[in-house]
Scaffold this motif. Sequence first.
Motif, short mmCIF file in Angstrom:
data_model
loop_
_atom_site.label_atom_id
_atom_site.label_comp_id
_atom_site.label_asym_id
_atom_site.label_seq_id
_atom_site.Cartn_x
_atom_site.Cartn_y
_atom_site.Cartn_z
N ALA A 1 40.82 -49.05 -39.50
CA ALA A 1 42.26 -48.80 -39.32
C ALA A 1 42.52 -48.19 -37.93
O ALA A 1 43.48 -48.59 -37.25
N GLU B 1 42.12 -50.92 -35.31
CA GLU B 1 43.26 -51.84 -35.31
C GLU B 1 44.47 -51.22 -34.62
O GLU B 1 45.20 -51.91 -33.90
N ARG B 2 44.69 -49.92 -34.79
CA ARG B 2 45.80 -49.25 -34.08
C ARG B 2 45.55 -49.24 -32.58
O ARG B 2 46.46 -49.46 -31.78
#
Length: 146
Positions: free
Chosen positions: A129, A132-133
Amino acid sequence: MHLEGTLEVAASRDRVQAFLADPRNVASCVPGSPPVEQLDATHYRTAATVGSGFLRTKASLELAYETAAPERTTVLAHGAAAGGTVEATLTWALSEPEPVRTLVAWSAEVTLGGVLASFASGLEAPLRAQLERVLACVRARLESAA
């Protein structure tokens, strides 16, 4: 742990490579914008916070860049965190399927040692996560400057 994916960016391959090849650019997209110290032309030092909640740790990392510009770059990272070690290899391959559009195929191999190894399965989702950010931020920075 193994992570991989692709990212499409509305920018030229040379521009994407130049951005990614400077870890200070990428660090500006990491929460907290950790400082990056350049040691020489291909080696850097930084710190990174990985994970979330109680599965969160800060690692001091040494980075070595191996570049075959503009097609491929490999970053070798090694360092220490509370309770263990971190070893990672990040590779990205760039292709330009059409003018001013770049496809970034990336992969990461992360190995945790010591006490951290017992938390590896719990860190995979937060790490993915966070990555991906960071990649979404990289895309936004490259496309806004194009």
